[in-house]
Design a protein around this motif. Structure first.
Motif, PDB file in Angstrom:
ATOM      1  N   ASP A  59       0.860  -1.192   0.000  1.00 15.77           N
ATOM      2  CA  ASP A  59       0.000   0.000   0.000  1.00 15.77           C
ATOM      3  C   ASP A  59       0.889   1.232   0.000  1.00 15.77           C
ATOM      4  O   ASP A  59       1.946   1.238   0.626  1.00 15.77           O
ATOM      5  CB  ASP A  59      -0.873   0.062   1.267  1.00 15.77           C
ATOM      6  N   GLY A  60       0.408   2.298  -0.641  1.00 18.08           N
ATOM      7  CA  GLY A  60       1.128   3.560  -0.614  1.00 18.08           C
ATOM      8  C   GLY A  60       2.223   3.614  -1.661  1.00 18.08           C
ATOM      9  O   GLY A  60       2.286   2.803  -2.588  1.00 18.08           O
ATOM     10  N   GLN A  61       3.090   4.585  -1.501  1.00 18.57           N
ATOM     11  CA  GLN A  61       4.223   4.776  -2.413  1.00 18.57           C
ATOM     12  C   GLN A  61       5.500   4.886  -1.590  1.00 18.57           C
ATOM     13  O   GLN A  61       5.540   5.619  -0.601  1.00 18.57           O
ATOM     14  CB  GLN A  61       4.025   6.037  -3.254  1.00 18.57           C
ATOM     15  N   VAL A  62       6.517   4.180  -2.009  1.00 17.47           N
ATOM     16  CA  VAL A  62       7.792   4.130  -1.300  1.00 17.47           C
ATOM     17  C   VAL A  62       8.902   4.527  -2.265  1.00 17.47           C
ATOM     18  O   VAL A  62       8.925   4.084  -3.412  1.00 17.47           O
ATOM     19  CB  VAL A  62       8.066   2.709  -0.746  1.00 17.47           C
ATOM     20  N   VAL A  71      14.547   5.050  -6.639  1.00 16.61           N
ATOM     21  CA  VAL A  71      13.600   4.118  -7.239  1.00 16.61           C
ATOM     22  C   VAL A  71      12.275   4.313  -6.506  1.00 16.61           C
ATOM     23  O   VAL A  71      12.218   4.160  -5.284  1.00 16.61           O
ATOM     24  CB  VAL A  71      14.068   2.649  -7.090  1.00 16.61           C
ATOM     25  N   THR A  72      11.230   4.695  -7.246  1.00 14.66           N
ATOM     26  CA  THR A  72       9.915   4.898  -6.642  1.00 14.66           C
ATOM     27  C   THR A  72       9.050   3.682  -6.940  1.00 14.66           C
ATOM     28  O   THR A  72       8.951   3.241  -8.092  1.00 14.66           O
ATOM     29  CB  THR A  72       9.257   6.184  -7.180  1.00 14.66           C
ATOM     30  N   LEU A  73       8.435   3.147  -5.881  1.00 17.02           N
ATOM     31  CA  LEU A  73       7.631   1.934  -5.974  1.00 17.02           C
ATOM     32  C   LEU A  73       6.189   2.208  -5.580  1.00 17.02           C
ATOM     33  O   LEU A  73       5.932   2.885  -4.586  1.00 17.02           O
ATOM     34  CB  LEU A  73       8.197   0.859  -5.040  1.00 17.02           C
ATOM     35  N   ASN A  74       5.273   1.659  -6.356  1.00 17.55           N
ATOM     36  CA  ASN A  74       3.840   1.728  -6.082  1.00 17.55           C
ATOM     37  C   ASN A  74       3.349   0.342  -5.691  1.00 17.55           C
ATOM     38  O   ASN A  74       4.095  -0.644  -5.820  1.00 17.55           O
ATOM     39  CB  ASN A  74       3.119   2.245  -7.331  1.00 17.55           C
ATOM     40  N   ALA A  95       2.887   3.948   4.204  1.00 18.64           N
ATOM     41  CA  ALA A  95       2.913   2.865   3.231  1.00 18.64           C
ATOM     42  C   ALA A  95       3.173   1.560   3.973  1.00 18.64           C
ATOM     43  O   ALA A  95       3.715   1.553   5.075  1.00 18.64           O
ATOM     44  CB  ALA A  95       4.006   3.114   2.193  1.00 18.64           C
ATOM     45  N   SER A  96       2.771   0.459   3.350  1.00 20.67           N
ATOM     46  CA  SER A  96       2.998  -0.867   3.922  1.00 20.67           C
ATOM     47  C   SER A  96       3.845  -1.667   2.945  1.00 20.67           C
ATOM     48  O   SER A  96       3.588  -1.665   1.740  1.00 20.67           O
ATOM     49  CB  SER A  96       1.670  -1.596   4.140  1.00 20.67           C
TER      50      SER A  96
END
Length: 120
Positions: A59-62, A71-74, A95-96
């Motif tokens: 969940d969320g964006q990291v 590096v952006t992760l969805n 985020a989780s």
């Protein structure tokens, strides 16, 4: 008599805690801890000299900040930080994530500064 197999529901496990940056062990996999973590804000810059670092966003964006770029992760995306690479995870909003790492690996790369990992 052995126990019947039971699936691990990630949503149910995430509902059991609110704290950030405190890994919760939810299972074991070939000598590795499978963990859930809620994150918000910036962690600390660190590296793991002997292990890769696996991040799967639920969940969320990291953003995994690296010295060579971010590096952006969805949700549904993962990134593996190679061993020895300095990095700093962060999330502007909660985020989780799901982490998998060898049992006993300190989350900061240093046992003296690592968060305690509780089993839930």
């Amino acid at each position: 008599m052995s126990k019947a197999p039971v699936a691990i529901n990630l949503r149910d496990k995430l509902a059991l805690f609110q704290d950030h940056w405190s890994p919760k062990i939810i299972g074991d996999f070939n000598g590795h801890d499978v963990m859930l973590v809620k994150i918000k804000g910036e962690f600390t810059w660190h590296a793991h000299p002997d292990t890769d670092d696996f991040f799967l966003v639920l969940d969320g964006q990291v953003t995994i900040q690296l010295r060579d770029g971010n590096v952006t992760l969805n949700p549904g995306e993962l990134y593996v930080v190679p061993k020895g690479v300095e990095h700093c995870p962060m999330a502007a909003e909660e985020a989780s994530i799901l982490l998998i790492e060898p049992a006993g690996t300190p989350n900061t790369g240093d046992a003296a500064t690592a968060a305690r990992k509780d089993r839930i």
